[in-house]
Design a protein around this motif. Structure first.
Motif, short mmCIF file in Angstrom:
data_model
loop_
_atom_site.label_atom_id
_atom_site.label_comp_id
_atom_site.label_asym_id
_atom_site.label_seq_id
_atom_site.Cartn_x
_atom_site.Cartn_y
_atom_site.Cartn_z
N ASN A 2 -4.59 31.08 42.21
CA ASN A 2 -4.34 32.82 41.64
C ASN A 2 -3.11 32.88 41.76
O ASN A 2 -2.44 32.26 41.32
CB ASN A 2 -4.55 33.97 42.18
N LYS A 3 -2.29 34.29 42.00
CA LYS A 3 -1.23 34.30 41.45
C LYS A 3 -0.64 33.93 42.48
O LYS A 3 1.05 33.29 42.32
CB LYS A 3 -0.95 35.59 41.27
N GLU A 4 -0.52 34.18 43.50
CA GLU A 4 0.04 33.19 45.26
C GLU A 4 0.21 31.55 44.90
O GLU A 4 1.21 31.42 45.24
CB GLU A 4 -0.92 33.71 45.97
N GLY A 5 -0.78 31.12 44.32
CA GLY A 5 -1.05 29.48 44.12
C GLY A 5 -1.87 29.15 44.40
O GLY A 5 -2.80 30.10 43.70
N ILE A 6 -2.40 27.83 44.06
CA ILE A 6 -3.41 26.68 44.18
C ILE A 6 -3.71 26.23 45.49
O ILE A 6 -2.67 25.71 46.19
CB ILE A 6 -3.21 25.77 43.61
N LYS A 7 -4.43 26.76 46.28
CA LYS A 7 -5.59 26.25 47.15
C LYS A 7 -6.57 25.39 46.88
O LYS A 7 -7.52 26.09 46.23
CB LYS A 7 -6.27 27.35 47.90
N THR A 8 -6.76 23.89 47.28
CA THR A 8 -8.05 23.27 47.18
C THR A 8 -8.30 22.73 49.02
O THR A 8 -8.16 23.87 49.63
CB THR A 8 -7.60 21.86 46.97
N LYS A 9 -9.05 22.77 48.61
CA LYS A 9 -9.76 21.68 49.66
C LYS A 9 -9.10 20.80 51.16
O LYS A 9 -9.13 20.54 52.11
CB LYS A 9 -11.37 21.31 49.80
N TYR A 10 -7.95 20.51 49.86
CA TYR A 10 -7.17 19.24 50.82
C TYR A 10 -6.04 20.04 51.42
O TYR A 10 -5.03 19.31 51.97
CB TYR A 10 -6.60 18.37 49.88
N THR A 11 -6.15 21.47 51.19
CA THR A 11 -4.74 22.73 51.61
C THR A 11 -4.55 22.91 53.15
O THR A 11 -4.32 23.64 53.39
CB THR A 11 -3.86 23.15 50.78
N LYS A 12 -5.96 22.54 53.54
CA LYS A 12 -6.54 23.02 54.64
C LYS A 12 -6.32 24.58 54.87
O LYS A 12 -5.64 25.71 55.44
CB LYS A 12 -5.09 22.66 55.88
N GLY A 13 -6.39 25.11 53.75
CA GLY A 13 -6.32 26.24 53.52
C GLY A 13 -5.46 27.66 53.78
O GLY A 13 -5.72 28.77 53.39
N LYS A 14 -4.57 26.34 52.49
CA LYS A 14 -3.28 26.78 52.60
C LYS A 14 -2.68 27.29 51.25
O LYS A 14 -3.43 26.15 50.12
CB LYS A 14 -2.28 26.59 53.26
N TYR A 15 -2.18 28.00 50.86
CA TYR A 15 -1.81 28.35 48.97
C TYR A 15 -0.79 27.15 49.05
O TYR A 15 0.17 27.84 49.45
CB TYR A 15 -1.30 28.80 48.49
N ILE A 16 -0.55 26.36 47.54
CA ILE A 16 0.55 26.19 47.39
C ILE A 16 0.80 26.57 45.98
O ILE A 16 0.87 26.87 45.11
CB ILE A 16 0.90 24.40 46.39
N SER A 17 2.49 26.97 46.39
CA SER A 17 2.87 28.47 45.66
C SER A 17 3.51 27.28 43.93
O SER A 17 3.68 26.05 44.17
CB SER A 17 4.62 28.60 46.81
N TRP A 18 3.30 28.41 43.37
CA TRP A 18 3.42 27.83 42.09
C TRP A 18 5.20 27.20 42.25
O TRP A 18 5.49 26.45 41.11
CB TRP A 18 3.85 28.96 41.21
N ASN A 19 6.09 27.94 42.98
CA ASN A 19 7.86 27.57 43.00
C ASN A 19 7.88 26.14 43.49
O ASN A 19 8.85 25.61 43.40
CB ASN A 19 8.41 28.40 43.76
N GLU A 20 6.52 25.53 43.53
CA GLU A 20 7.10 24.06 44.66
C GLU A 20 5.95 22.80 44.08
O GLU A 20 6.23 21.85 43.82
CB GLU A 20 5.88 24.36 45.86
N ILE A 21 5.64 23.10 42.97
CA ILE A 21 4.79 22.55 41.73
C ILE A 21 5.37 22.08 40.82
O ILE A 21 6.53 23.11 40.10
CB ILE A 21 3.17 23.50 41.33
N SER A 22 5.73 20.61 40.17
CA SER A 22 5.94 21.07 39.30
C SER A 22 5.49 20.49 37.93
O SER A 22 5.82 20.60 37.03
CB SER A 22 7.22 19.28 39.38
N GLU A 23 4.44 19.57 38.38
CA GLU A 23 3.31 19.26 36.68
C GLU A 23 2.39 19.22 38.08
O GLU A 23 1.76 18.68 38.81
CB GLU A 23 3.86 18.39 36.34
N ILE A 24 0.70 20.12 36.74
CA ILE A 24 -0.57 19.67 36.64
C ILE A 24 -1.22 18.81 35.49
O ILE A 24 -0.39 19.14 34.54
CB ILE A 24 -1.29 20.50 37.10
N TYR A 25 -1.74 17.87 35.87
CA TYR A 25 -1.65 16.68 34.73
C TYR A 25 -3.41 16.27 35.05
O TYR A 25 -3.81 16.16 36.44
CB TYR A 25 -0.87 15.57 34.66
N ILE A 26 -4.40 15.50 34.75
CA ILE A 26 -5.37 15.21 35.10
C ILE A 26 -5.56 13.60 34.70
O ILE A 26 -4.16 13.28 34.21
CB ILE A 26 -6.53 14.99 33.37
N ASP A 27 -5.74 12.96 36.19
CA ASP A 27 -4.95 11.62 36.47
C ASP A 27 -6.60 10.74 35.93
O ASP A 27 -7.68 11.20 36.70
CB ASP A 27 -4.85 11.37 37.52
#
Length: 159
Positions: free
Chosen positions: A68-93
């Motif tokens: 969402n606009k707050e960021g990205i939350k995964t099951k590995y981030t312990k309920g916290k959002y990763i802010s868009w300002n903290e992300i450098s890239e997103i890709y398929i590995d």
């Protein structure tokens, strides 16, 4: 475009585990009928609790990935959002897990002092681990669709 993208655990996957636990419950009941009351009751309490958890998960599946606009939350981030300002890239590995090829959505965070104006969405990479890798294999969606939706969401709502 919607305000939030959510990928939940597949109900089909949960149903498979629920059926296995129900079989274990029946095995516990058989143990009690065979004369092993104590062991049967202990196992029935344990597997009964797991059965209730699986039924709850079937009704309300756990979210694997939320965007969402707050960021990205995964099951590995312990309920916290990763802010868009903290992300450098997103890709398929293109990664391997237990000697099996697995495609994951990789999120790489910015390093200290690194200034990246916009998030990069490069082509799939091979064995280049991100800081957070999300496996959508057991979710209700496809990895390529999730990648495209996140990229479009970022470009239309965040950038």
């Amino acid at each position: 475009m919607e305000n939030e993208i959510v990928y939940r655990r597949s109900r089909r996957d949960i149903l498979m585990y629920l059926l296995l636990v129900i079989i274990a419950d029946l095995g516990c009941a058989y143990m009690m009928l065979s004369g092993s009351y104590t062991l049967g009751i202990i196992c029935l309490v344990i597997f009964g609790a797991i059965t209730l958890y699986q039924i709850k998960s079937l009704i309300i599946p756990n979210a694997i990935l939320t965007v969402n606009k707050e960021g990205i939350k995964t099951k590995y981030t312990k309920g916290k959002y990763i802010s868009w300002n903290e992300i450098s890239e997103i890709y398929i590995d293109k990664d391997s897990y237990k000697d099996r090829p697995v495609d994951v959505l990789a999120i790489r965070l910015k390093k200290e002092g690194e200034e990246v104006k916009n998030i990069k969405f490069p082509q799939p990479k091979t064995k280049v681990r991100g800081d957070y890798n999300v496996n959508l294999q057991y979710s209700d969606g496809k990895l390529e669709d999730a990648y495209t939706k996140i990229r479009d969401f970022y470009r239309s709502n965040i950038k």
